[in-house]
Design a protein around this motif. Structure first.
Motif, PDB file in Angstrom:
ATOM      1  N   SER A 140       7.513  21.520  19.907  1.00  0.00           N
ATOM      2  CA  SER A 140       6.216  21.307  19.463  1.00  0.00           C
ATOM      3  C   SER A 140       5.169  21.398  20.996  1.00  0.00           C
ATOM      4  CB  SER A 140       5.794  20.070  18.997  1.00  0.00           C
ATOM      5  OG  SER A 140       6.131  18.855  19.596  1.00  0.00           O
ATOM      6  N   GLY A 141       6.040  21.231  21.825  1.00  0.00           N
ATOM      7  CA  GLY A 141       5.195  21.222  23.364  1.00  0.00           C
ATOM      8  C   GLY A 141       4.683  19.950  23.889  1.00  0.00           C
TER       9      GLY A 141
ATOM     10  N   THR B 185      11.917  31.243  20.317  1.00  0.00           N
ATOM     11  CA  THR B 185      10.985  31.874  19.703  1.00  0.00           C
ATOM     12  C   THR B 185      10.647  31.162  18.273  1.00  0.00           C
ATOM     13  OG1 THR B 185      12.788  33.240  18.742  1.00  0.00           O
ATOM     14  CG2 THR B 185      11.730  33.951  20.911  1.00  0.00           C
ATOM     15  N   PHE B 186       9.132  31.557  17.980  1.00  0.00           N
ATOM     16  CA  PHE B 186       8.735  31.402  16.611  1.00  0.00           C
ATOM     17  C   PHE B 186       8.138  32.383  15.871  1.00  0.00           C
ATOM     18  CE2 PHE B 186       5.263  29.222  14.170  1.00  0.00           C
ATOM     19  CZ  PHE B 186       6.139  28.753  13.020  1.00  0.00           C
TER      20      PHE B 186
ATOM     21  N   PRO C 104       0.242  23.477  23.354  1.00  0.00           N
ATOM     22  CA  PRO C 104       0.425  22.620  21.826  1.00  0.00           C
ATOM     23  C   PRO C 104      -0.445  22.953  20.949  1.00  0.00           C
ATOM     24  CG  PRO C 104       1.086  21.186  23.734  1.00  0.00           C
ATOM     25  CD  PRO C 104       0.576  22.236  24.319  1.00  0.00           C
TER      26      PRO C 104
ATOM     27  N   ARG D 206      -0.445  28.796  15.272  1.00  0.00           N
ATOM     28  CA  ARG D 206       0.558  29.744  14.928  1.00  0.00           C
ATOM     29  C   ARG D 206       1.254  29.218  13.905  1.00  0.00           C
ATOM     30  NH1 ARG D 206      -1.735  32.043  18.656  1.00  0.00           N
ATOM     31  NH2 ARG D 206      -0.541  33.503  19.938  1.00  0.00           N
TER      32      ARG D 206
ATOM     33  N   LEU E 257       3.197  25.596  13.401  1.00  0.00           N
ATOM     34  CA  LEU E 257       3.962  24.877  13.615  1.00  0.00           C
ATOM     35  C   LEU E 257       3.602  23.419  14.027  1.00  0.00           C
ATOM     36  CD1 LEU E 257       7.006  25.461  16.217  1.00  0.00           C
ATOM     37  CD2 LEU E 257       5.786  23.305  16.052  1.00  0.00           C
TER      38      LEU E 257
ATOM     39  N   GLU F   3      -2.127  25.907  20.422  1.00  0.00           N
ATOM     40  CA  GLU F   3      -1.867  27.065  19.896  1.00  0.00           C
ATOM     41  C   GLU F   3      -0.627  27.090  19.120  1.00  0.00           C
ATOM     42  OE1 GLU F   3      -2.928  30.612  19.200  1.00  0.00           O
ATOM     43  OE2 GLU F   3      -3.993  29.394  20.688  1.00  0.00           O
ATOM     44  N   ARG F   4       0.162  26.441  19.513  1.00  0.00           N
ATOM     45  CA  ARG F   4       1.624  26.322  18.566  1.00  0.00           C
ATOM     46  C   ARG F   4       1.242  25.730  17.119  1.00  0.00           C
ATOM     47  NH1 ARG F   4       6.428  24.291  22.783  1.00  0.00           N
ATOM     48  NH2 ARG F   4       5.313  25.218  24.674  1.00  0.00           N
TER      49      ARG F   4
ATOM     50  N   LEU G 147       7.532  30.947  22.276  1.00  0.00           N
ATOM     51  CA  LEU G 147       6.988  29.547  21.891  1.00  0.00           C
ATOM     52  C   LEU G 147       6.827  28.877  23.275  1.00  0.00           C
ATOM     53  CD1 LEU G 147       6.337  27.902  19.386  1.00  0.00           C
ATOM     54  CD2 LEU G 147       8.329  26.782  19.810  1.00  0.00           C
TER      55      LEU G 147
ATOM     56  N   LEU H   5       3.216  29.175  25.048  1.00  0.00           N
ATOM     57  CA  LEU H   5       1.846  28.523  24.188  1.00  0.00           C
ATOM     58  C   LEU H   5       1.720  27.175  24.432  1.00  0.00           C
ATOM     59  CD1 LEU H   5       2.618  30.223  20.706  1.00  0.00           C
ATOM     60  CD2 LEU H   5       1.149  31.128  22.613  1.00  0.00           C
TER      61      LEU H   5
ATOM     62  N   LEU I 176      12.401  30.136  13.499  1.00  0.00           N
ATOM     63  CA  LEU I 176      12.502  29.381  14.888  1.00  0.00           C
ATOM     64  C   LEU I 176      13.718  29.723  15.498  1.00  0.00           C
ATOM     65  CD1 LEU I 176      11.324  27.412  16.828  1.00  0.00           C
ATOM     66  CD2 LEU I 176      12.363  25.659  15.635  1.00  0.00           C
TER      67      LEU I 176
END
Length: 263
Positions: A51-52, A67-68, A78, A84, A86, A80-81, A73, A76, A4
């Motif tokens: 985390s959004g 970026t993650f 939440p 991925r 996270l 979708e994160r 990031l 995207l 991250l």
């Protein structure tokens, strides 16, 4: 290798209040990193930016890049994160109080289609957290604070994350439970390779756990480095480590030695 990376991130609430002011941090693959600071410093806003979850509080990332695993990031949503790899454990635990521990854990597995995999993961969590197995038939609302924190962490781990964001996991817990929670975090990192970004006011416990840390004051990073370097710094010792948790955080929040911090 970086997992991250935040570069010059700013967070604004209601399009007016700037809570995070150009923060840059990095979490390596399998790393243990802490964000330290007093209440109101902007630590939780940083986690929510990652985390959004800012939108639900009328917040937004107004500037910067995140970026993650080398992917943008901020593009995207939440869920979708989470897919991925996270996941965010919010301050205050926030378990589903009317459900049992097992039902809480299963609630986090909607992304998994393989039910055999889900069952195996559930068994792994109950082995990792034997207290939850012992309270399997209880409602989560009747668990102790420490047990609820274990449940919140276990629920996050059900998603099989690459990075877990932990917001104040020691909040309101007795010292022996804090030790137990931090031991579990250490095991998750060592045995499962899950990277951890930890927000924590208990600087003594955090610096004993992590490899590196960032000190945040008024929305800015004012110091960063290895855990050993921060632990040895006289300003950190005076403001955050004096008396081993007997710190007046109101006084810390108003601590003013900017030239020494920046030096």
């Amino acid at each position: 290798m970086s997992l991250l990376t935040l570069n010059n991130i700013e967070v604004v609430y209601d399009s007016v209040f700037l809570a995070v002011k150009g923060i840059s941090i990095e979490v390596p693959e399998g790393g243990l990193v802490a964000l330290l600071g007093a209440n109101g410093a902007g630590k939780s806003s940083v986690l929510k930016a990652i985390s959004g979850l800012l939108r639900s509080e009328r917040g937004a990332v107004s500037r910067g890049q995140a970026t993650f695993r080398h992917e943008n990031l901020l593009a995207l949503d939440p869920p979708e994160r989470v897919r991925r790899g996270l996941v965010h454990v919010l301050e205050g635990r926030r378990v589903f109080e009317h459900l049992s521990p097992a039902e809480n854990l299963l609630a986090a597995t909607t992304m998994h289609r393989d039910r055999t995999r889900v069952t195996r993961r559930l068994d792994e969590m109950l082995t990792l957290f034997p207290r939850l197995a012992e309270r399997a038939n209880a409602k989560a609302g009747y668990l102790s604070g420490g047990e609820q924190q274990m449940l919140a962490i276990a629920r996050a781990l059900m998603t099989e994350p690459k990075l877990i964001l932990l917001d104040e996991p020691s909040l309101g817990l007795a010292p022996f439970l804090v030790d137990e929670i931090f031991d579990v975090i250490r095991r998750i990192n060592a045995e499962q390779g899950v990277a951890v970004l930890l927000v924590e006011q208990n600087a003594v416990a955090a610096l004993d756990l992590v490899q590196s840390a960032y000190l945040i004051e008024q929305g800015r990073v004012v110091m960063s480095g290895s855990a050993e370097a921060l632990r040895a710094n006289p300003d950190i010792q005076e403001a955050y480590l004096a008396g081993h948790n007997q710190v007046d955080y109101h006084a810390v929040k108003h601590y003013r030695r900017r030239k020494r911090w920046l030096a």
